[in-house]
Design a protein around this motif. Structure first.
Motif, short mmCIF file in Angstrom:
data_model
loop_
_atom_site.label_atom_id
_atom_site.label_comp_id
_atom_site.label_asym_id
_atom_site.label_seq_id
_atom_site.Cartn_x
_atom_site.Cartn_y
_atom_site.Cartn_z
N VAL A 235 4.81 1.55 12.03
CA VAL A 235 4.12 2.57 12.41
C VAL A 235 4.48 3.70 13.43
O VAL A 235 4.27 4.94 13.09
CB VAL A 235 2.83 2.14 13.09
N MET B 54 0.82 1.56 2.74
CA MET B 54 -0.09 2.17 3.61
C MET B 54 -1.56 2.75 2.91
O MET B 54 -2.60 2.69 3.40
CB MET B 54 0.53 3.39 4.33
N LEU C 5 -3.91 -0.17 2.80
CA LEU C 5 -4.59 -0.35 3.91
C LEU C 5 -5.67 0.67 4.02
O LEU C 5 -6.84 0.09 4.34
CB LEU C 5 -3.60 -0.28 5.07
N HIS C 6 -5.57 1.52 3.58
CA HIS C 6 -6.59 2.68 3.65
C HIS C 6 -7.59 2.28 2.79
O HIS C 6 -8.94 2.47 2.86
CB HIS C 6 -5.98 4.08 3.26
N PHE D 153 -5.03 7.72 7.60
CA PHE D 153 -4.36 6.45 8.21
C PHE D 153 -4.34 6.25 9.55
O PHE D 153 -4.18 5.33 10.05
CB PHE D 153 -2.67 6.68 7.55
N MET E 74 -5.48 2.91 11.48
CA MET E 74 -4.46 2.26 12.29
C MET E 74 -5.06 2.16 13.55
O MET E 74 -5.15 1.04 14.36
CB MET E 74 -3.23 2.97 12.42
N LYS E 75 -5.49 3.14 14.23
CA LYS E 75 -6.35 3.43 15.65
C LYS E 75 -7.37 2.32 15.69
O LYS E 75 -7.38 1.55 16.57
CB LYS E 75 -6.81 4.52 15.79
N ASN F 176 -7.89 -0.31 13.68
CA ASN F 176 -7.74 -1.71 13.16
C ASN F 176 -6.60 -2.47 13.59
O ASN F 176 -6.40 -3.70 13.81
CB ASN F 176 -7.78 -1.82 11.70
N TYR F 177 -5.57 -1.92 14.07
CA TYR F 177 -4.31 -2.54 14.32
C TYR F 177 -3.47 -1.88 15.62
O TYR F 177 -2.33 -2.61 15.77
CB TYR F 177 -3.14 -2.21 13.24
N ALA F 178 -3.95 -0.83 15.94
CA ALA F 178 -3.04 -0.19 17.25
C ALA F 178 -3.88 0.03 18.57
O ALA F 178 -3.45 0.75 19.41
CB ALA F 178 -2.99 1.22 16.61
N LEU G 164 -0.65 6.27 19.82
CA LEU G 164 -0.49 6.84 18.41
C LEU G 164 -0.70 8.30 18.20
O LEU G 164 -0.86 8.81 17.37
CB LEU G 164 -1.06 6.03 17.46
#
Length: 239
Positions: free
Chosen positions: A81, A167, A170-171, A218, A222-223, A225-227, A232
């Protein structure tokens, strides 16, 4: 008889069956980034020797989908990422250049090919098939690249598109779960029309907007779900 069949596959095209299966499972995130790929376990799963497994892993490494560590174990390639801004910079340059060239140099056969790839994508969207959607999306953009008549730039673009497919999945997952955002297809028809009209500047603008759309979607995914707890903000600075 079954043993003979497995032997023939191991000596011939068995590696390709393993490659294609693992390839799709990595792209659709059934095999997660960083997951260990044990040769013995894979061989047992496919009822083959370890030789075709190794061959399949070599090809997957060539696609940047697996990584061999210093201890010679193999894992599914992580999604980095923090390097995403640099990836988007490269994608933006390649996407804009290929689309500009297509608008300048396309033939009527190229237009037909791009239109067909867009139809293929729409069909995949209608079936909600993520794997076919990401493949058709890549083929749409590669049809544009081929219309640009520069195989070197097209090859660079293809590599970037392949690297971005996980990626994109994921989207897709995010959209299905939340109904937030939108698919990376809204500008496809506009891009096709700009290329058809040989409108180079509009084609460039649309390609650039397409990259920014992917970047922003994206980033939001990410913000959320995963970050959590990871800075970021730099993801929005490129493209």
């Amino acid at each position: 008889m079954e043993d003979d069949t497995h032997t023939r596959r191991a000596k011939g095209t068995g590696w390709r069956h393993i490659y294609e299966t693992l390839h799709d499972e990595i792209l659709t995130l059934k095999l997660q980034p960083g997951q260990l790929l044990d040769e013995t376990s894979i061989a047992e799963r496919f009822k083959m020797s370890r030789s075709p497994v190794r061959e399949a892993l070599i090809w997957l490494a060539g696609d940047d989908l697996v990584v061999t560590l210093q201890n010679r174990s193999t894992i599914v390639a992580p999604i980095d990422v923090l390097s995403f801004p640099k990836y988007v910079e490269a994608l933006d340059v390649a996407q804009r250049l290929n689309t500009r060239l297509a608008a300048e140099l396309r033939s009527e056969m190229d237009i037909a090919a791009i239109a067909q790839r867009q139809k293929d994508f729409e069909d995949a969207v209608g079936k909600a098939d993520w794997l076919k959607m990401s493949e058709a999306n890549m083929q749409f953009h590669m049809a544009i690249a081929h219309a640009g008549k520069n195989p070197y730039i097209a090859a660079f673009y293809e590599r970037l598109l392949k690297q971005g497919r996980r990626m994109l999945h994921l989207h897709f997952e995010f959209l299905e779960r939340t109904s937030d955002g939108y698919l990376l297809t809204d500008e496809h028809n506009d891009m096709l029309e700009a290329i058809r009209q040989k409108d180079i500047e509009r084609a460039d603008d649309l390609a650039h907007a397409h990259t920014r759309q992917f970047r922003d979607n994206f980033f939001d995914f990410m913000k959320e779900n995963y970050a959590t707890g990871v800075n970021l903000t730099g993801l929005r600075r490129s493209a």
